[in-house]
Scaffold this motif. Structure first.
Motif, short mmCIF file in Angstrom:
data_model
loop_
_atom_site.label_atom_id
_atom_site.label_comp_id
_atom_site.label_asym_id
_atom_site.label_seq_id
_atom_site.Cartn_x
_atom_site.Cartn_y
_atom_site.Cartn_z
N ALA A 89 -6.12 -127.98 -105.54
CA ALA A 89 -6.63 -126.94 -104.64
C ALA A 89 -6.45 -127.35 -103.19
N LEU A 90 -6.58 -128.67 -102.89
CA LEU A 90 -6.42 -129.14 -101.52
C LEU A 90 -4.98 -128.94 -101.04
N GLU A 91 -4.02 -129.23 -101.94
CA GLU A 91 -2.61 -129.04 -101.56
C GLU A 91 -2.32 -127.57 -101.30
N GLU A 92 -2.86 -126.72 -102.13
CA GLU A 92 -2.65 -125.28 -101.94
C GLU A 92 -3.27 -124.80 -100.63
N GLU A 93 -4.45 -125.31 -100.31
CA GLU A 93 -5.10 -124.93 -99.06
C GLU A 93 -4.29 -125.42 -97.85
N ASN A 94 -3.73 -126.63 -97.95
CA ASN A 94 -2.89 -127.15 -96.87
C ASN A 94 -1.67 -126.29 -96.65
N ARG A 95 -1.06 -125.87 -97.75
CA ARG A 95 0.11 -124.99 -97.62
C ARG A 95 -0.28 -123.65 -97.01
#
Length: 390
Positions: free
Chosen positions: A64-70
């Motif tokens: 979820a953190l990677e998706e939020e960063n993107r």
């Protein structure tokens, strides 16, 4: 039990799009064979075209953190695009739809059309409908006239406003009105450089005698070499101030004498006077007007004026309007030649000032007081003697 959303890998999506592009089969058939919807393939094609290698980040395989960063990265990119569009759009934000559509058409290779439409407050459908409409004759003429205006504007390095641009176009046999030129310059954001205030450079010596204001703000002369005005200004450089003394002929506003030095002293104005006398050879009775600065009231300078048979005139104390013509000239020179440049050395500034005064101002630049003729052409058309180069 709710419907489970299928997740496809990046590789699957890329291969599905490649298959749709190369197989020659209808997308609907490919979708049926792959067990997916044809709208999915259409969506993947758009995403791949817009984002290239960054398409299909793969939701199902990242945290979820990677998706939020993107997501944040995409948001930042969008905001940067909007900022860049706003910088370039300028007056188009307050203009009509036609001007906004023209802006979008011009920058469609640089920014996404959908983003520009959102920033400028117009619809995509309206833009594409505008593109299909034939351009009227008046718009085509405006587009050509804008190109002519841009050419003249850049030729004169942004120094000309609509009145002088209009005169250049008219002399070039281009038919248009001054108001039309002004309107088009506003629409495309072309604006002449503005003038700024001048700083006082001369100081009176209470010991030196002063002359009365014989000129009395009569800034018109019936012929060359009847009335001269003189003053000093400064130009900032990385090596310190470079001082410039100038003598103007009020008949044509021509610079007839000048001198430059790192020192603001009597020698500076004496050299400018020597140049003017050598080039113009005036007869006795010429009126020489200056302020009450010590350089002009010095014994040596006053002796030269007396030997040349000149009538001495000086501005009243603290009254810059008594020498308004040369004040205006210095304001123009600073804005058009020096206000946007810090010269690295005195030599660099000397060359720039020499080029501006001798090659541009005297011979090319149109003067509003002279019916938009240059000083050189004004004297030539009056069948009067101009500068002598010896």
């Amino acid at each position: 039990m709710g419907k489970v959303q299928k997740v496809y890998s990046k590789e699957f999506k890329e291969e599905a799009v490649r298959l749709a592009q190369t197989s020659g089969k209808p997308i609907a058939q490919i979708a049926r064979e792959l067990g997916i919807s044809d709208s999915a393939i259409h969506g993947w094609r758009r995403e791949l075209a817009e984002h290239g290698q960054e398409a299909f980040p793969g939701k199902g395989h990242q945290t979820a953190l990677e998706e939020e960063n993107r997501r944040l990265k995409r948001e930042v990119e969008r905001l940067q695009q909007e900022r860049d569009i706003l910088k370039k759009a300028g007056e188009h934000l307050l203009a009509g739809k036609q001007m906004k559509y023209q802006f979008i058409e011009r920058y469609k290779q640089e920014f996404p059309v959908v983003v520009m439409c959102q920033v400028l407050g117009v619809s995509e459908s309206g833009f594409y409908a505008w593109r299909k409409r034939p351009v009227c004759q008046h718009k085509r003429e405006d587009a050509q006239l804008i190109e002519n205006i841009r050419e003249e504007f850049h030729t004169h390095q942004g120094r000309y406003g609509s009145p002088r641009i209009y005169r250049e176009l008219r002399d070039g046999q281009i038919k248009c009105s001054r108001k039309r030129v002004a309107r088009l310059m506003r629409e495309v954001g072309l604006c002449a450089k503005c003038k700024r205030r001048r700083v006082m450079t001369t100081k009176r010596d209470p010991i030196h005698p002063v002359a009365p204001n014989v000129l009395n703000r009569e800034f018109r002369a019936e012929a060359p070499n009847r009335k001269w005005v003189s003053d000093i200004t400064y130009i900032p450089t990385a090596q310190g101030w470079l001082y410039l003394a100038v003598i103007l002929d009020l008949y044509s506003r021509m610079v007839v004498g000048w001198s430059m030095s790192s020192h603001c002293d009597e020698e500076l104005v004496e050299k400018a006077l020597h140049l003017a006398l050598g080039r113009r050879r005036p007869v006795s009775g010429l009126l020489h007007h200056s302020d009450r600065g010590s350089q002009y009231t010095s014994q040596a300078y006053q002796l030269q004026l007396e030997q040349s048979g000149m009538i001495v005139s000086m501005s009243r104390k603290g009254n810059c309007w008594d020498n308004a013509v040369i004040e205006s000239f210095f304001s123009t020179l600073k804005e058009e030649c020096a206000s946007h440049t810090l010269y690295a050395s005195h030599d660099e500034a000397r060359l720039a000032l020499f080029t501006y005064v001798e090659m541009y101002y005297n011979r090319i630049r149109r003067h509003s007081t002279l019916g938009y003729l240059s000083p050189f052409n004004y004297e030539r058309m009056g069948n009067q003697p101009t500068l002598r180069y010896v």
